[in-house]
Scaffold this motif. Structure first.
Motif, mmCIF file in Angstrom:
data_model
loop_
_atom_site.group_PDB
_atom_site.id
_atom_site.type_symbol
_atom_site.label_atom_id
_atom_site.label_comp_id
_atom_site.label_asym_id
_atom_site.label_seq_id
_atom_site.Cartn_x
_atom_site.Cartn_y
_atom_site.Cartn_z
ATOM 1 N N ASP A 167 -52.943 -63.837 -57.320
ATOM 2 C CA ASP A 167 -51.607 -63.495 -57.820
ATOM 3 C C ASP A 167 -51.696 -62.774 -59.159
ATOM 4 O O ASP A 167 -51.010 -61.774 -59.402
ATOM 5 N N ARG A 208 -50.467 -58.956 -59.932
ATOM 6 C CA ARG A 208 -49.407 -58.675 -60.921
ATOM 7 C C ARG A 208 -49.875 -57.674 -61.966
ATOM 8 O O ARG A 208 -49.101 -56.822 -62.427
ATOM 9 N N GLN A 209 -51.148 -57.751 -62.328
ATOM 10 C CA GLN A 209 -51.676 -56.818 -63.326
ATOM 11 C C GLN A 209 -51.727 -55.384 -62.797
ATOM 12 O O GLN A 209 -51.763 -54.437 -63.592
ATOM 13 N N SER A 210 -51.712 -55.232 -61.500
ATOM 14 C CA SER A 210 -51.907 -53.915 -60.903
ATOM 15 C C SER A 210 -50.607 -53.236 -60.487
ATOM 16 O O SER A 210 -50.626 -52.075 -60.072
ATOM 17 N N PRO A 244 -46.144 -52.642 -61.106
ATOM 18 C CA PRO A 244 -45.051 -52.708 -62.079
ATOM 19 C C PRO A 244 -44.451 -54.103 -62.126
ATOM 20 O O PRO A 244 -44.498 -54.854 -61.141
ATOM 21 N N ALA A 245 -43.882 -54.452 -63.248
ATOM 22 C CA ALA A 245 -43.389 -55.814 -63.453
ATOM 23 C C ALA A 245 -42.339 -56.227 -62.432
ATOM 24 O O ALA A 245 -42.226 -57.404 -62.073
ATOM 25 N N ASP A 246 -41.551 -55.266 -61.925
ATOM 26 C CA ASP A 246 -40.478 -55.602 -60.999
ATOM 27 C C ASP A 246 -40.908 -55.504 -59.532
ATOM 28 O O ASP A 246 -40.095 -55.666 -58.619
ATOM 29 N N ASN A 302 -42.890 -56.531 -55.964
ATOM 30 C CA ASN A 302 -43.311 -57.729 -55.244
ATOM 31 C C ASN A 302 -44.817 -57.639 -55.009
ATOM 32 O O ASN A 302 -45.293 -56.733 -54.327
ATOM 33 N N SER A 303 -45.535 -58.584 -55.554
ATOM 34 C CA SER A 303 -47.002 -58.530 -55.502
ATOM 35 C C SER A 303 -47.598 -59.444 -54.435
ATOM 36 O O SER A 303 -48.817 -59.551 -54.325
ATOM 37 N N SER A 314 -51.487 -59.567 -53.247
ATOM 38 C CA SER A 314 -52.215 -60.791 -53.585
ATOM 39 C C SER A 314 -52.934 -61.358 -52.368
ATOM 40 O O SER A 314 -54.091 -61.791 -52.462
ATOM 41 N N ARG A 326 -54.405 -47.678 -58.576
ATOM 42 C CA ARG A 326 -53.357 -47.291 -59.531
ATOM 43 C C ARG A 326 -53.434 -45.817 -59.865
ATOM 44 O O ARG A 326 -52.421 -45.116 -59.928
#
Length: 293
Positions: free
Chosen positions: A249, A253-255, A257-259, A261-262, A266, A290
């Motif tokens: 997870d 999330r690091q890869s 954008p913040a908004d 769904n990862s 994951s 990226r």
């Protein structure tokens, strides 16, 4: 087309089939006859084929058509013995369980799943995840094949298949992918892609359940067991059941954008980690992804 033909790699005689699976051969002196392909539908029958009808309701006309198309022999249920009468090709009679047929096809194809890293995503809505995992494995440096009703590929070559796939189709496709140089294959395990028992004798390395297949741990476990029984794959041995975890997870999330769904990314990361890919390699692949997006 439901045939294991150009990929068949081991000599197979009617005598071997008779002895290995306890079948009855008519006539008995046809034991030395060698078949060059295994086929479960009439349009796919070619000279040298062993015709194994997918439909258990077999009649004389079906056998006669198989003869005309060049079949060397047919493998039929014992119940069909009174229906087919006399035939000009040898006939094998007996009960072949799904697991036995799977082993027969895998052996004939040279056990391609044993030489590939096979990933399976299980669920009714996993086809997009299959594509994502295949892309991620590709970025990690693996030539990849895909089996999915959304589109099946051997590396960049689209496979001309009719869905859902039988165990004949699956073994043939795995063999083609291996011959083309694939190192891994990702399979979408759903009713659109596969028929019942299609994964018999397929050696799965990593299996994961899609996010939509139950919310609690117990529900997901029951669902996975149910799907394994339906499609004929084993969850024991070296097969690893992967699931998202805090580490996967965090990397996802690091890869993104913040908004974003990862969850899907994951799960892909967790599956590659379960296969033994090191974290540094995963981070490098995520960085490349990226930069490419």
């Amino acid at each position: 087309m439901s045939a294991l033909s150009e990929s068949i790699s081991r000599r197979l005689t009617l005598g071997q089939l008779k002895g290995r699976y306890g079948l009855t051969l008519v006539p008995d002196f046809a034991e030395p006859v060698t078949v060059t392909s295994l086929v479960d539908d009439l349009p796919s029958v070619r000279p040298g084929s062993l015709y194994v009808p997918a439909d258990r309701q077999v009649d004389q006309g079906m056998i006669e058509e198989a003869e005309l198309r060049g079949a060397y022999a047919a493998l039929l249920p014992t119940s069909a013995r009174q229906e087919v009468g006399r035939a000009r090709i040898p006939l094998l009679f007996g009960t072949m369980h799904a697991w036995q047929m799977g082993q027969l096809l895998a052996n004939a194809a040279g056990d391609p799943s044993g030489a590939l890293a096979v990933f399976a995503l299980v669920g009714s809505q996993v086809q997009d995840q299959v594509d994502l995992l295949a892309d991620f494995l590709h970025v990690l440096g693996n030539p990849v094949g895909i089996l999915s009703a959304k589109g099946s590929y051997s590396l960049d070559r689209r496979l001309d298949l009719e869905y859902p796939l039988s165990m004949f189709d699956v073994q043939r496709s795995l063999s083609i992918a291996l011959e083309d140089g694939a190192a891994a294959v990702v399979i979408s395990v759903d009713d659109q892609t596969l028929v019942r028992d299609a994964l018999q004798a397929v050696d799965l390395d990593v299996v994961a359940l899609g996010a939509q297949e139950g919310s609690t741990r117990d529900m997901r476990h029951v669902r996975l067991i149910s799907r394994a029984r339906r499609y004929g794959f084993n969850l024991g041995g070296h097969t690893i059941v992967a699931k998202r975890n805090e580490e996967s997870d965090g990397l996802a999330r690091q890869s993104l954008p913040a908004d974003a769904n990862s969850d899907d990314l994951s799960l892909c990361i967790a599956m590659t980690m379960a296969a033994g890919v090191k974290r540094n390699n995963i981070r490098s692949a995520l960085r490349v992804s990226r930069e490419m997006s």
